[in-house]
Design an enzyme around this catalytic site. Structure first.
Site, PDB file in Angstrom:
ATOM      1  N   GLY A  53      11.263  -4.887  36.380  1.00 41.69           N
ATOM      2  CA  GLY A  53      12.459  -4.349  36.894  1.00 41.69           C
ATOM      3  C   GLY A  53      13.386  -4.266  35.933  1.00 41.69           C
ATOM      4  O   GLY A  53      13.180  -4.309  34.718  1.00 41.69           O
ATOM      5  N   GLU A 102      -1.031   3.410  10.084  1.00 40.53           N
ATOM      6  CA  GLU A 102      -2.401   4.002   9.673  1.00 40.53           C
ATOM      7  C   GLU A 102      -2.711   5.335  10.272  1.00 40.53           C
ATOM      8  O   GLU A 102      -3.978   5.576  10.527  1.00 40.53           O
ATOM      9  CB  GLU A 102      -3.689   2.820   9.941  1.00 40.53           C
ATOM     10  CG  GLU A 102      -3.405   1.476   9.753  1.00 40.53           C
ATOM     11  CD  GLU A 102      -3.056   1.403   8.247  1.00 40.53           C
ATOM     12  OE1 GLU A 102      -2.842   1.954   7.405  1.00 40.53           O
ATOM     13  OE2 GLU A 102      -3.114  -0.045   7.838  1.00 40.53           O
ATOM     14  N   ILE A 109       7.154   1.675   3.002  1.00 46.99           N
ATOM     15  CA  ILE A 109       5.972   0.906   2.475  1.00 46.99           C
ATOM     16  C   ILE A 109       6.301  -0.702   2.749  1.00 46.99           C
ATOM     17  O   ILE A 109       7.268  -1.079   2.213  1.00 46.99           O
ATOM     18  CB  ILE A 109       5.965   0.912   0.770  1.00 46.99           C
ATOM     19  CG1 ILE A 109       6.004   2.387   0.407  1.00 46.99           C
ATOM     20  CG2 ILE A 109       4.557   0.228   0.234  1.00 46.99           C
ATOM     21  CD1 ILE A 109       4.716   3.177   1.278  1.00 46.99           C
ATOM     22  N   ARG A 168       8.608 -13.758  41.208  1.00 47.25           N
ATOM     23  CA  ARG A 168       9.724 -13.213  41.616  1.00 47.25           C
ATOM     24  C   ARG A 168       9.433 -12.714  43.202  1.00 47.25           C
ATOM     25  O   ARG A 168       8.527 -11.935  43.448  1.00 47.25           O
ATOM     26  CB  ARG A 168       9.879 -11.804  40.869  1.00 47.25           C
ATOM     27  CG  ARG A 168      10.652 -10.740  41.531  1.00 47.25           C
ATOM     28  CD  ARG A 168      12.242 -10.840  41.073  1.00 47.25           C
ATOM     29  NE  ARG A 168      12.835  -9.488  41.510  1.00 47.25           N
ATOM     30  CZ  ARG A 168      13.901  -9.463  42.175  1.00 47.25           C
ATOM     31  NH1 ARG A 168      14.669 -10.543  42.383  1.00 47.25           N
ATOM     32  NH2 ARG A 168      14.474  -8.440  42.390  1.00 47.25           N
ATOM     33  N   LEU A 203       1.242   4.715  -0.056  1.00 48.28           N
ATOM     34  CA  LEU A 203       0.798   6.080   0.208  1.00 48.28           C
ATOM     35  C   LEU A 203       1.529   7.270   0.780  1.00 48.28           C
ATOM     36  O   LEU A 203       1.984   8.334   0.032  1.00 48.28           O
ATOM     37  CB  LEU A 203      -0.539   6.117   1.150  1.00 48.28           C
ATOM     38  CG  LEU A 203      -0.986   7.061   1.640  1.00 48.28           C
ATOM     39  CD1 LEU A 203      -1.782   8.012   0.618  1.00 48.28           C
ATOM     40  CD2 LEU A 203      -1.933   7.226   2.849  1.00 48.28           C
ATOM     41  N   THR A 246      -1.132   8.935  12.593  1.00 48.57           N
ATOM     42  CA  THR A 246      -0.916   9.198  13.807  1.00 48.57           C
ATOM     43  C   THR A 246      -1.912   9.617  14.874  1.00 48.57           C
ATOM     44  O   THR A 246      -3.295   9.845  14.183  1.00 48.57           O
ATOM     45  CB  THR A 246       0.010  10.422  13.977  1.00 48.57           C
ATOM     46  OG1 THR A 246      -0.733  11.829  13.212  1.00 48.57           O
ATOM     47  CG2 THR A 246       1.429  10.204  13.197  1.00 48.57           C
ATOM     48  N   GLY A 305      -2.955  12.123   2.064  1.00 47.51           N
ATOM     49  CA  GLY A 305      -4.138  12.431   1.440  1.00 47.51           C
ATOM     50  C   GLY A 305      -4.041  13.279   0.092  1.00 47.51           C
ATOM     51  O   GLY A 305      -3.516  12.897  -0.610  1.00 47.51           O
ATOM     52  N   PHE A 318       0.750  -1.359  -0.206  1.00 52.01           N
ATOM     53  CA  PHE A 318      -0.053   0.118   0.003  1.00 52.01           C
ATOM     54  C   PHE A 318       0.792   1.260  -0.022  1.00 52.01           C
ATOM     55  O   PHE A 318       1.539   1.531   1.057  1.00 52.01           O
ATOM     56  CB  PHE A 318      -0.558   0.018   1.118  1.00 52.01           C
ATOM     57  CG  PHE A 318      -2.150   1.031   1.381  1.00 52.01           C
ATOM     58  CD1 PHE A 318      -3.280   0.365   0.707  1.00 52.01           C
ATOM     59  CD2 PHE A 318      -2.107   2.076   1.859  1.00 52.01           C
ATOM     60  CE1 PHE A 318      -4.369   1.130   0.798  1.00 52.01           C
ATOM     61  CE2 PHE A 318      -3.309   3.119   2.110  1.00 52.01           C
ATOM     62  CZ  PHE A 318      -4.199   2.579   1.396  1.00 52.01           C
TER      63      PHE A 318
HETATM   64  C1  LIG Z   1       6.854   0.358  10.143  1.00 51.89           C
HETATM   65  C2  LIG Z   1       6.032   1.233   9.509  1.00 51.89           C
HETATM   66  C3  LIG Z   1       5.274   0.633   8.391  1.00 51.89           C
HETATM   67  C4  LIG Z   1       4.523   1.460   7.481  1.00 51.89           C
HETATM   68  N1  LIG Z   1       3.888   1.061   6.605  1.00 51.89           N
HETATM   69  C5  LIG Z   1       3.262   1.734   5.546  1.00 51.89           C
HETATM   70  C6  LIG Z   1       2.686   1.288   4.391  1.00 51.89           C
HETATM   71  O1  LIG Z   1       2.471   0.172   4.059  1.00 51.89           O
HETATM   72  N2  LIG Z   1       2.074   2.163   3.431  1.00 51.89           N
HETATM   73  C7  LIG Z   1       2.239   3.634   3.841  1.00 51.89           C
HETATM   74  O2  LIG Z   1       1.448   4.305   2.764  1.00 51.89           O
HETATM   75  N3  LIG Z   1       2.738   4.240   4.895  1.00 51.89           N
HETATM   76  C8  LIG Z   1       3.239   3.213   5.761  1.00 51.89           C
HETATM   77  N4  LIG Z   1       3.913   3.865   6.977  1.00 51.89           N
HETATM   78  C9  LIG Z   1       3.980   5.179   7.059  1.00 51.89           C
HETATM   79  C10 LIG Z   1       3.069   5.461   8.238  1.00 51.89           C
HETATM   80  O3  LIG Z   1       1.521   5.482   7.965  1.00 51.89           O
HETATM   81  C11 LIG Z   1       3.195   6.980   8.461  1.00 51.89           C
HETATM   82  O4  LIG Z   1       4.599   7.346   9.048  1.00 51.89           O
HETATM   83  C12 LIG Z   1       2.470   7.700   9.575  1.00 51.89           C
HETATM   84  O5  LIG Z   1       0.986   7.966   8.931  1.00 51.89           O
HETATM   85  C13 LIG Z   1       2.862   9.115   9.784  1.00 51.89           C
HETATM   86  O6  LIG Z   1       3.066  10.164   8.538  1.00 51.89           O
HETATM   87  P1  LIG Z   1       4.604  10.398   8.286  1.00 51.89           P
HETATM   88  O7  LIG Z   1       5.519   9.613   8.563  1.00 51.89           O
HETATM   89  O8  LIG Z   1       4.501  11.149   7.004  1.00 51.89           O
HETATM   90  O9  LIG Z   1       4.715  11.689   9.313  1.00 51.89           O
HETATM   91  P2  LIG Z   1       4.646  13.517   9.200  1.00 51.89           P
HETATM   92  O10 LIG Z   1       3.513  13.649   8.352  1.00 51.89           O
HETATM   93  O11 LIG Z   1       5.712  13.684   8.635  1.00 51.89           O
HETATM   94  O12 LIG Z   1       4.421  13.612  10.500  1.00 51.89           O
HETATM   95  C14 LIG Z   1       4.984  13.849  11.538  1.00 51.89           C
HETATM   96  C15 LIG Z   1       4.182  14.504  12.862  1.00 51.89           C
HETATM   97  O13 LIG Z   1       3.672  15.777  12.542  1.00 51.89           O
HETATM   98  C16 LIG Z   1       2.528  15.627  12.658  1.00 51.89           C
HETATM   99  N5  LIG Z   1       1.791  16.305  11.347  1.00 51.89           N
HETATM  100  C17 LIG Z   1       1.965  16.234  10.210  1.00 51.89           C
HETATM  101  N6  LIG Z   1       1.354  16.956   9.348  1.00 51.89           N
HETATM  102  C18 LIG Z   1       0.541  17.780  10.188  1.00 51.89           C
HETATM  103  C19 LIG Z   1      -0.519  18.597  10.236  1.00 51.89           C
HETATM  104  N7  LIG Z   1      -0.894  19.117   9.135  1.00 51.89           N
HETATM  105  N8  LIG Z   1      -1.093  18.974  11.222  1.00 51.89           N
HETATM  106  C20 LIG Z   1      -0.755  18.786  12.453  1.00 51.89           C
HETATM  107  N9  LIG Z   1       0.342  17.853  12.739  1.00 51.89           N
HETATM  108  C21 LIG Z   1       0.684  17.299  11.704  1.00 51.89           C
HETATM  109  C22 LIG Z   1       2.037  14.180  12.712  1.00 51.89           C
HETATM  110  O14 LIG Z   1       0.818  13.962  13.449  1.00 51.89           O
HETATM  111  C23 LIG Z   1       3.338  13.637  13.294  1.00 51.89           C
HETATM  112  O15 LIG Z   1       3.079  13.766  14.575  1.00 51.89           O
HETATM  113  C24 LIG Z   1       4.359   2.983   7.892  1.00 51.89           C
HETATM  114  C25 LIG Z   1       5.140   3.221   8.810  1.00 51.89           C
HETATM  115  C26 LIG Z   1       6.002   2.394   9.495  1.00 51.89           C
HETATM  116  C27 LIG Z   1       7.013   3.140  10.735  1.00 51.89           C
END
Ligand SMILES: Cc1cc2nc3c(=O)[nH]c(=O)nc-3n(C[C@H](O)[C@H](O)[C@H](O)COP(=O)(O)OP(=O)(O)OC[C@H]3O[C@@H](n4cnc5c(N)ncnc54)[C@H](O)[C@@H]3O)c2cc1C
Length: 383
Positions: free
Chosen positions: A335, A359, A153, A264, A122, A361, A130, A120
């Site tokens: 501990g 999915e 990804i 323990r 994105l 934050t 989005g 997936f």
């Molecule tokens: C192990 C792992 C597997 C993953 N697998 C997938 C996958 O298969 N496919 C995929 O598409 N993604 C995947 N992801 C990505 C994951 O969905 C994103 O990392 C997550 O949604 C956060 O997006 P970002 O990393 O772009 O963070 P950022 O957008 O850089 O955000 C960083 C911080 O800023 C905040 N923030 C960002 N924009 C705003 C805003 N406009 N207003 C307020 N706060 C904001 C966020 O809430 C966050 O706290 C994976 C991530 C990990 C760690």
């Protein structure tokens, strides 16, 4: 699968994940790689590749209520194995919702048998999510020309296809995003690994670069401009599934903490006799119980054909907070020895932290909940 068949299936899976998959925990943590050659036969034999693939395409077509206990158990056994199976099934579900009959027939039978898998795509390194994507798909007669960069990804090391989100109309905001089914072997698609993760070790969450990749128009999923709506629909269920993973991690941490508190002994008494430790245990159990009830409400509603935007995001958020508190308290119950790799609590603590990010934050989840409620959505509580 009817109730009797399911009970037999569930019993078999819940036993075999402990006998056949749990023994790989230490090795995956040390090598930071899942030994697929040894693990794939177990996953295939148990039918785990096809849990969420509809029966007509060769899968088991479990309902969400049937799927959640299996996913939770995998999270107990090992976070990395859980992620691989979870992502594979979630993306199969996404294609079964978004794909045409022809697209489903081409890919889902292979996905059910484990010879194919869908990633997936994105998240982007240079943009938000989005409507804020930098990937662009430009129509050229019966093809789209795709350019862009993705990262993080999951299952990028073995996915045969990617659901790739890109802008087809950069000026149309949310209505300018579309989803494509892109084959791994497409010319111009480069896939590279990223450094190893903190927890849920062993899977690959790589980087994808698309340079003038030609995607046939038949590989558009749904219609142009539906990408954001498609995202909302597929992520809704995925968020419930992340919460089910939080539940499994939390339940296992609680079980281990209770066991440790019985054995323990300090100052002549087991830890379990100390009021402070009893409080940790009671609070952990409270979180596990509440999360389980939220999950069963989501599953019941989803299986009845309802959309649950607010419930899914609230449960995802509650789940990550609950598993955060539970793994904190379980670590304290152990501990200092809990901070070493002598016990699985150290792994569970790290595995849990992925649930903050998968999915979306907490900020995103709060936005989804608030948007639903302000827009008039009511949470039917069944009272
Ligand atoms: C192990 C792992 C597997 C993953 N697998 C997938 C996958 O298969 N496919 C995929 O598409 N993604 C995947 N992801 C990505 C994951 O969905 C994103 O990392 C997550 O949604 C956060 O997006 P970002 O990393 O772009 O963070 P950022 O957008 O850089 O955000 C960083 C911080 O800023 C905040 N923030 C960002 N924009 C705003 C805003 N406009 N207003 C307020 N706060 C904001 C966020 O809430 C966050 O706290 C994976 C991530 C990990 C760690």
């Amino acid at each position: 699968m009817n109730d009797t068949e399911y009970e037999g299936f569930r019993k078999k899976v819940l036993e075999r994940v402990w006998t056949d998959l749990a023994p790989f925990e230490e090795r995956i943590e040390s090598e930071e790689q899942i030994p697929y050659a040894e693990i794939n036969p177990v996953i295939t034999d148990l039918g785990l590749w096809g849990l969420m693939v509809p029966e007509e395409y060769g899968g088991l077509g479990l309902t969400v209520s049937q799927y959640l206990p299996i996913l939770s158990e995998l999270a107990k056994v090992h976070g990395g194995i859980r992620v691989v199976v979870h992502v594979h099934n979630s993306n199969a579900h996404a294609l079964s919702v978004l794909g045409s009959e022809e697209q489903r027939r081409a890919v889902l039978p292979g996905v059910a048998g484990g010879t194919m898998s869908i990633g997936f795509a994105l998240t982007e390194p240079d943009f938000g999510t989005g409507a804020d994507l930098g990937s662009i798909a430009v129509r050229d007669r019966d093809e789209y020309i795709l350019n862009g960069r993705k990262h993080l990804i999951s299952n990028s090391d073995f996915a045969t296809h990617f659901i790739y989100f890109a802008k087809t109309d950069p000026d149309a905001g949310e209505l300018g995003v579309s989803a494509f089914l892109v084959e791994r072997g497409a010319s111009g698609l480069a896939i590279e690994p990223l450094p190893e993760t903190m927890g849920c070790k062993g899977g690959e969450h790589g980087r994808i670069t698309a340079t003038d990749v030609r995607v046939p128009v038949q590989n558009l999923l749904g219609q142009e401009g539906q990408g954001v709506a498609q995202l909302e629909e597929t992520l809704e269920l995925s968020r419930v599934l992340v919460a089910a993973s939080s539940l499994g991690t939390a339940e296992r941490a609680l079980e281990l903490a209770v066991e440790h508190s019985r054995t323990r002994v300090t100052f002549g008494k087991p830890l379990a006799h100390r009021q402070a430790v009893q409080r940790y245990i009671a609070e952990m159990a409270q979180d596990v119980y509440a999360l389980k009830l939220m999950l069963s409400d989501c599953a019941r509603k989803w299986d009845a054909g309802r959309r649950i935007p607010a419930e899914a995001s609230m449960t995802k958020n509650f789940g990550l907070e609950a598993v955060g508190r539970v793994t904190d308290r379980a670590l304290l119950t152990f501990g200092g020895i809990g901070y070493t790799r002598a016990h699985s609590i150290e792994r569970l603590y790290r595995d849990a932290r992925l649930n903050w990010l998968e999915e979306g934050t907490p900020t995103i989840q709060n936005m989804v909940v608030a948007r639903a409620l302000v827009g008039g959505y009511t949470i039917e509580d069944g009272w």
